[in-house]
Design a protein around this motif. Structure first.
Motif, mmCIF file in Angstrom:
data_model
loop_
_atom_site.group_PDB
_atom_site.id
_atom_site.type_symbol
_atom_site.label_atom_id
_atom_site.label_comp_id
_atom_site.label_asym_id
_atom_site.label_seq_id
_atom_site.Cartn_x
_atom_site.Cartn_y
_atom_site.Cartn_z
ATOM 1 N N ILE A 70 0.882 -1.126 -0.206
ATOM 2 C CA ILE A 70 -0.030 -0.157 0.137
ATOM 3 C C ILE A 70 1.065 1.092 0.053
ATOM 4 C CG2 ILE A 70 -1.734 1.409 1.442
ATOM 5 C CD1 ILE A 70 -2.649 -1.299 2.399
ATOM 6 N N THR A 71 0.507 2.357 -0.821
ATOM 7 C CA THR A 71 1.375 3.388 -1.147
ATOM 8 C C THR A 71 0.726 4.535 -0.135
ATOM 9 O OG1 THR A 71 2.149 2.870 -3.086
ATOM 10 C CG2 THR A 71 2.567 4.975 -2.431
ATOM 11 N N LEU A 72 1.584 5.219 0.634
ATOM 12 C CA LEU A 72 1.034 6.219 1.653
ATOM 13 C C LEU A 72 2.022 7.490 0.971
ATOM 14 C CD1 LEU A 72 0.420 6.280 5.386
ATOM 15 C CD2 LEU A 72 1.181 8.357 4.461
ATOM 16 N N TYR A 73 1.370 8.623 0.573
ATOM 17 C CA TYR A 73 2.287 9.959 0.248
ATOM 18 C C TYR A 73 2.091 10.831 1.460
ATOM 19 C CZ TYR A 73 2.215 8.222 -4.564
ATOM 20 O OH TYR A 73 2.393 7.702 -5.738
ATOM 21 N N SER A 74 2.787 11.141 1.869
ATOM 22 C CA SER A 74 2.942 11.945 3.152
ATOM 23 C C SER A 74 4.027 13.041 3.238
ATOM 24 C CB SER A 74 3.239 11.008 4.250
ATOM 25 O OG SER A 74 4.967 10.766 4.232
ATOM 26 N N ASP A 75 3.844 14.089 4.105
ATOM 27 C CA ASP A 75 4.663 14.845 4.430
ATOM 28 C C ASP A 75 5.033 14.844 5.850
ATOM 29 O OD1 ASP A 75 6.584 17.284 4.782
ATOM 30 O OD2 ASP A 75 5.094 18.701 3.693
ATOM 31 N N TYR A 76 6.238 15.064 6.308
ATOM 32 C CA TYR A 76 6.712 14.752 7.711
ATOM 33 C C TYR A 76 6.250 15.967 8.595
ATOM 34 C CZ TYR A 76 9.488 10.767 5.801
ATOM 35 O OH TYR A 76 9.754 9.670 4.996
ATOM 36 N N VAL A 77 5.645 17.104 8.057
ATOM 37 C CA VAL A 77 5.289 18.091 8.957
ATOM 38 C C VAL A 77 3.644 18.040 9.124
ATOM 39 C CG1 VAL A 77 7.114 19.675 8.934
ATOM 40 C CG2 VAL A 77 5.103 19.647 7.398
ATOM 41 N N CYS A 78 3.003 16.778 8.692
ATOM 42 C CA CYS A 78 1.659 16.931 8.669
ATOM 43 C C CYS A 78 1.134 15.817 9.520
ATOM 44 C CB CYS A 78 0.986 16.393 7.199
ATOM 45 S SG CYS A 78 -0.845 15.791 7.382
ATOM 46 N N ASP B 130 1.920 12.785 -12.348
ATOM 47 C CA ASP B 130 1.625 11.501 -12.429
ATOM 48 C C ASP B 130 0.537 11.000 -11.646
ATOM 49 O OD1 ASP B 130 3.470 11.635 -14.201
ATOM 50 O OD2 ASP B 130 4.978 10.252 -13.123
ATOM 51 N N MET B 131 0.490 11.263 -10.260
ATOM 52 C CA MET B 131 -0.289 10.691 -9.193
ATOM 53 C C MET B 131 -1.249 11.938 -9.097
ATOM 54 S SD MET B 131 0.360 7.542 -9.181
ATOM 55 C CE MET B 131 -0.932 7.486 -7.645
ATOM 56 N N GLN B 132 -1.118 13.096 -9.470
ATOM 57 C CA GLN B 132 -2.324 14.166 -9.139
ATOM 58 C C GLN B 132 -2.503 14.287 -7.571
ATOM 59 O OE1 GLN B 132 -3.582 16.301 -11.885
ATOM 60 N NE2 GLN B 132 -1.759 15.383 -12.538
ATOM 61 N N ILE B 133 -1.403 14.119 -6.858
ATOM 62 C CA ILE B 133 -1.400 14.353 -5.260
ATOM 63 C C ILE B 133 -1.785 15.865 -5.122
ATOM 64 C CG2 ILE B 133 -0.321 13.859 -3.033
ATOM 65 C CD1 ILE B 133 -1.304 11.391 -4.569
ATOM 66 N N THR B 134 -2.522 16.299 -4.178
ATOM 67 C CA THR B 134 -2.875 17.518 -3.919
ATOM 68 C C THR B 134 -2.744 17.922 -2.454
ATOM 69 O OG1 THR B 134 -5.099 17.424 -3.980
ATOM 70 C CG2 THR B 134 -4.053 18.069 -5.900
ATOM 71 N N SER B 135 -2.884 16.484 -1.594
ATOM 72 C CA SER B 135 -2.949 16.784 -0.347
ATOM 73 C C SER B 135 -2.449 15.428 0.581
ATOM 74 C CB SER B 135 -4.301 17.174 0.307
ATOM 75 O OG SER B 135 -5.186 16.027 -0.057
ATOM 76 N N VAL B 136 -2.002 15.762 1.737
ATOM 77 C CA VAL B 136 -1.381 14.420 2.421
ATOM 78 C C VAL B 136 -2.381 14.333 3.748
ATOM 79 C CG1 VAL B 136 0.818 14.311 1.270
ATOM 80 C CG2 VAL B 136 0.563 15.789 3.438
ATOM 81 N N GLY C 66 -4.211 -0.526 -3.945
ATOM 82 C CA GLY C 66 -4.931 -0.808 -5.372
ATOM 83 C C GLY C 66 -5.313 0.048 -6.411
ATOM 84 N N LYS C 67 -6.560 0.209 -6.649
ATOM 85 C CA LYS C 67 -7.219 1.157 -7.537
ATOM 86 C C LYS C 67 -7.897 2.022 -6.774
ATOM 87 C CE LYS C 67 -7.749 -2.013 -11.429
ATOM 88 N NZ LYS C 67 -8.793 -2.934 -12.367
ATOM 89 N N GLN C 68 -7.742 1.920 -5.597
ATOM 90 C CA GLN C 68 -8.600 2.853 -4.524
ATOM 91 C C GLN C 68 -7.620 3.919 -4.081
ATOM 92 O OE1 GLN C 68 -12.006 1.184 -2.393
ATOM 93 N NE2 GLN C 68 -11.186 -0.791 -3.012
ATOM 94 N N VAL C 69 -8.207 5.107 -4.099
ATOM 95 C CA VAL C 69 -7.348 6.491 -3.613
ATOM 96 C C VAL C 69 -8.165 7.058 -2.438
ATOM 97 C CG1 VAL C 69 -6.255 8.379 -3.982
ATOM 98 C CG2 VAL C 69 -6.247 6.635 -5.636
ATOM 99 N N PHE C 70 -7.609 7.121 -1.119
ATOM 100 C CA PHE C 70 -8.192 7.924 -0.223
ATOM 101 C C PHE C 70 -7.291 8.901 0.093
ATOM 102 C CE2 PHE C 70 -8.937 3.213 0.456
ATOM 103 C CZ PHE C 70 -10.396 3.256 0.595
ATOM 104 N N ARG C 71 -7.904 10.038 0.378
ATOM 105 C CA ARG C 71 -7.422 11.518 0.642
ATOM 106 C C ARG C 71 -7.775 11.869 2.069
ATOM 107 N NH1 ARG C 71 -5.322 12.787 -4.349
ATOM 108 N NH2 ARG C 71 -6.620 11.850 -6.136
ATOM 109 N N GLY C 72 -6.836 11.916 2.887
ATOM 110 C CA GLY C 72 -7.080 12.210 4.131
ATOM 111 C C GLY C 72 -6.926 10.993 5.006
#
Length: 209
Positions: free
Chosen positions: A4-12, A162-168, A174-180
């Motif tokens: 599972i991939t987790l996009y993050s910022d360490y100050v969040c 590529d991933m269109q990430i706008t927030s962490v 899989g194919k599901q993306v959870f924001r927040g």
């Protein structure tokens, strides 16, 4: 093994809280969490200041109540302005190569949000990396020479373009993306679906059809 991939910022702070929900959803299944960077405020954009009204308001209204529900100790760090995380993410690339990105990311998040340590300082990062098994001399050499700077730059581009990430946090199952920070039951269902797909099993809807 699934990942599972987790996009993050360490100050969040929500990234630390989301990891708790994600770990609970995974349970004892053989699923790895792969961490990827997404700097919320890359240089030269100013970072936030804890003495300004915004951060204390968000923490009182949202972060502290969620952390209490999840049982995660956390407090608003005092470092002002908040540290940049590019150097921390350069060492994340090093940790990825050694299969330690989950251990490293959690250590950095806990250092900032539980120990009030300045994760923008190279010496702090080197010490944290050493605690989870990365050679401190190699980590220092990597930071001083910018060994992973270009790789981090590309990771940032990948997240934004590529991933269109706008927030962490942004969690990809899989194919599901959870924001927040998603509800536990939603994550469990997504992980169940991921495992079925990887095992070549039909989804419950397909089986009924």
């Amino acid at each position: 093994m699934s990942a599972i991939t987790l996009y993050s910022d360490y100050v969040c702070p929500y990234c630390l809280l989301a990891e708790k929900v994600l770990s609970d959803a995974i349970g004892n299944r053989d699923i790895a969490i792969t961490w990827r960077p997404f700097e919320l405020r890359p240089a030269p954009e100013p970072t936030l200041r804890p003495e300004d009204p915004y951060l204390p308001s968000v923490w009182q209204r949202s972060v502290y109540p969620l952390a209490e529900r999840l049982g995660v100790p956390i407090r608003l760090p005092s470092i002002s302005p908040q540290p940049r995380t590019a150097k921390a993410f350069e060492l994340l690339a090093m940790a990825q190569d050694e299969g330690l990105d989950n251990d490293y990311s959690l250590r950095v998040l806990r250092a900032f949000f539980q120990e009030d340590r300045d994760i923008g300082q190279p010496e702090v990062l080197i010490e944290l990396a050493a605690e989870i098994g990365i050679d401190p001399d190699e980590a220092r050499h990597a930071l001083e020479n910018g060994t992973y700077a270009q790789r981090h730059h590309e990771a940032q581009r990948h997240a934004r373009e590529d991933m269109q990430i706008t927030s962490v946090p942004t969690i990809v199952v899989g194919k599901q993306v959870f924001r927040g920070t998603p509800p536990l039951d939603e994550l469990k269902r997504a992980i169940d679906q991921l495992e079925r797909e990887q095992n070549g099993e039909p989804s419950p809807a397909s089986a009924r059809g």
